[in-house]
Design an enzyme around this catalytic site. Sequence first.
Site, PDB file in Angstrom:
ATOM      1  N   CYS A 267       7.126 112.163 151.826  1.00  0.00           N
ATOM      2  CA  CYS A 267       8.006 111.155 152.428  1.00  0.00           C
ATOM      3  C   CYS A 267       9.384 111.703 152.801  1.00  0.00           C
ATOM      4  O   CYS A 267       9.924 111.357 153.854  1.00  0.00           O
ATOM      5  CB  CYS A 267       8.129 109.946 151.511  1.00  0.00           C
ATOM      6  SG  CYS A 267       6.540 109.112 151.248  1.00  0.00           S
TER       7      CYS A 267
ATOM      8  N   ASP B 210      11.574 105.844 147.618  1.00  0.00           N
ATOM      9  CA  ASP B 210      10.376 105.720 146.770  1.00  0.00           C
ATOM     10  C   ASP B 210      10.518 106.199 145.331  1.00  0.00           C
ATOM     11  O   ASP B 210       9.569 106.771 144.767  1.00  0.00           O
ATOM     12  CB  ASP B 210       9.193 106.458 147.419  1.00  0.00           C
ATOM     13  CG  ASP B 210       8.930 106.038 148.852  1.00  0.00           C
ATOM     14  OD1 ASP B 210       9.439 104.989 149.276  1.00  0.00           O
ATOM     15  OD2 ASP B 210       8.218 106.770 149.557  1.00  0.00           O
TER      16      ASP B 210
ATOM     17  N   LYS C   9       6.850  99.990 152.551  1.00  0.00           N
ATOM     18  CA  LYS C   9       6.143 100.746 153.580  1.00  0.00           C
ATOM     19  C   LYS C   9       4.812 101.254 153.060  1.00  0.00           C
ATOM     20  O   LYS C   9       4.600 101.344 151.852  1.00  0.00           O
ATOM     21  CB  LYS C   9       7.005 101.906 154.079  1.00  0.00           C
ATOM     22  CG  LYS C   9       7.361 102.936 153.005  1.00  0.00           C
ATOM     23  CD  LYS C   9       8.350 103.959 153.534  1.00  0.00           C
ATOM     24  CE  LYS C   9       8.654 105.042 152.529  1.00  0.00           C
ATOM     25  NZ  LYS C   9       7.561 105.929 152.184  1.00  0.00           N
TER      26      LYS C   9
END
Length: 188
Positions: A117, A19, A84
């Site tokens: 995350c 990310d 996601k």
Amino acid sequence: MTSTSLLGKAEDSCLLVIDIQTRLTAAMPVKVLDRLKRNATLLITAARTLSIPVLATQQYPQGLGPLEPQISEVLPPDCRHYEKTCFSCAGAAGFMRELGTLGRKQVILAGIEAHVCILQTAIDLKNAGYDAFVVIDAVSSRQRDNYENAIVRLQQAGIICCNTESIIFEWLRDARHEHFKIIAAMIK
């Protein structure tokens, strides 16, 4: 995948870039972001040089934007990409199945955010039998307290916390490695 190696092994590793997206990085302190991008780029380049598989995720790209250009430009052509909405990469469609097909038990994590995350992914990977290595100078959070808390929690969970140079030199193992000079020059 039950025994944990405390050292990274190139032949048993894959790199997971989590990310590092434009809208998320815009909220990071500049010095922290510079360190993150520099070290993530080093890890990706070393992984490419050593033929270590690279996977990359994006959290809700419609809202959080694409990967940082500095990162996407160095990803290998065969990099596996996952979009996601779940925080743990383990919940991304097809991620765990494809990870299993790589046949590598060490997953080296870099990206953002450390306390969300990265943390959730590392713990899920450990619970699934993988050796998760979090590269602490290649992960970040918007707030230093969150970053520091994440590192403590990761260590308490038995996740291996390392740094960029350590994991790269663990992959190389020896100054006689055929790619040592190329990779060492990138680190200077």
